[in-house]
Design an enzyme around this catalytic site. Structure first.
Site, PDB file in Angstrom:
ATOM      1  N   CYS A   2      -6.327   1.591   5.753  1.00 43.23           N
ATOM      2  CA  CYS A   2      -6.880   0.328   6.263  1.00 43.23           C
ATOM      3  C   CYS A   2      -6.219  -0.002   7.610  1.00 43.23           C
ATOM      4  O   CYS A   2      -5.288   0.686   8.026  1.00 43.23           O
ATOM      5  CB  CYS A   2      -6.612  -0.796   5.255  1.00 43.23           C
ATOM      6  SG  CYS A   2      -4.871  -1.303   5.188  1.00 43.23           S
ATOM      7  N   CYS A   7      -2.383  -0.344   7.586  1.00 38.06           N
ATOM      8  CA  CYS A   7      -1.647   0.928   7.489  1.00 38.06           C
ATOM      9  C   CYS A   7      -1.780   1.752   8.763  1.00 38.06           C
ATOM     10  O   CYS A   7      -0.804   2.370   9.198  1.00 38.06           O
ATOM     11  CB  CYS A   7      -2.097   1.693   6.252  1.00 38.06           C
ATOM     12  SG  CYS A   7      -1.615   0.825   4.735  1.00 38.06           S
ATOM     13  N   GLU A  27       0.966   3.839   1.912  1.00 39.07           N
ATOM     14  CA  GLU A  27       1.457   4.256   3.226  1.00 39.07           C
ATOM     15  C   GLU A  27       2.645   3.397   3.666  1.00 39.07           C
ATOM     16  O   GLU A  27       3.595   3.900   4.277  1.00 39.07           O
ATOM     17  CB  GLU A  27       0.345   4.129   4.284  1.00 39.07           C
ATOM     18  CG  GLU A  27      -0.889   4.982   4.019  1.00 39.07           C
ATOM     19  CD  GLU A  27      -1.950   4.247   3.204  1.00 39.07           C
ATOM     20  OE1 GLU A  27      -1.589   3.419   2.334  1.00 39.07           O
ATOM     21  OE2 GLU A  27      -3.140   4.505   3.435  1.00 39.07           O
ATOM     22  N   HIS A  71       0.852  -1.186   0.000  1.00 40.48           N
ATOM     23  CA  HIS A  71       0.000   0.000   0.000  1.00 40.48           C
ATOM     24  C   HIS A  71       0.894   1.245   0.000  1.00 40.48           C
ATOM     25  O   HIS A  71       2.057   1.192   0.435  1.00 40.48           O
ATOM     26  CB  HIS A  71      -0.894   0.001   1.248  1.00 40.48           C
ATOM     27  CG  HIS A  71      -2.030  -0.976   1.173  1.00 40.48           C
ATOM     28  ND1 HIS A  71      -3.096  -0.935   2.032  1.00 40.48           N
ATOM     29  CD2 HIS A  71      -2.262  -2.010   0.335  1.00 40.48           C
ATOM     30  CE1 HIS A  71      -3.943  -1.896   1.726  1.00 40.48           C
ATOM     31  NE2 HIS A  71      -3.466  -2.578   0.707  1.00 40.48           N
TER      32      HIS A  71
END
Lengths: 151, 151
Positions: free
Chosen positions: B84, B87, B56, B54
């Protein structure tokens, strides 16, 4: 006679010990597919100076790389300590089927110890407290030793 | 005249667009220290076939590597989509001070959209819905295009 869960938790404990031997908090994990260990990992946060380097994350990264897929469907992850929310999130994101953990982590654990109340459609099965005493003793002894060294 | 938050969210949006250009769900992030971008990232899950990739997570890994520290105290993370739980967990683990996100993620978001009820002692400050319309439009258009291609 060991159960399947105890057998793989002992393997995860071996990796946890390897973390402890390098002055990291002793947490280890193995990722199992079709009754074989596909990937393993242990906590390397201090060594790597990277907050992401939990045992479970190392396992997941390695398994994705081996299977060349972000989906780890049909894989189970064994970890000696109840995973934190980052690791539970990574387990959900990679569609791991089952989490089996050893010691509870009342403060940071995100399986039973913190109520997550997630609306996620995908929920892995969770089995806790496999070889709990051995897993928590390893952590307890590590922190005892650390306290003794800093007295 | 842009606010500080809008300025950095626009930067995160540039990275989100870069994700969309490579057929990934368009989410981008930048990590800011002392009003400068220290690290950036965008979603690469499909390209890398890795559930951890992801925006992040890429930011955090890069920032830890640059600062040679797992502690990203005094850093703020700007992300175009509500993070999410993986993260949010990574943000907590790396002690990031502030999360600023763009579009809400009602299904997978772990800032406001899922009640986490964490007992964690460290809690980052959260600011939501900065340039929300631009961030959500980018996602909306991406999925619209995808639907059209598969008709």
């Amino acid at each position: 006679m060991l159960t399947r869960n105890e057998f793989f938790m002992l393997k995860a404990l071996d990796f946890a010990k390897a973390a402890g031997d390098t002055a990291e908090i002793p947490v280890g994990a193995v990722l199992v597919l079709n009754d074989k260990i596909l990937a393993s990992g242990f906590n390397k946060r201090e060594k790597k100076q990277n907050a992401l380097f939990h045992a479970e994350i190392e396992c997941i990264a390695l398994a994705c790389s081996k299977l060349r897929s972000w989906r780890l469907t049909n894989c189970d992850i064994y970890t000696t300590l109840e995973p934190c929310i980052m690791c539970v999130g990574a387990i959900i994101n990679s569609r791991i089927k089952k989490i089996i953990f050893g010691a509870k982590d009342v403060k940071n654990g995100a399986c039973f110890s913190n109520r997550l109340n997630l609306k996620y459609s995908y929920k892995p099965q969770i089995i806790g407290c496999v070889l709990e005493k051995r897993c928590s003793n390893l952590l307890h002894n590590f922190f005892e030793k650390l306290r003794f060294q800093h007295q």
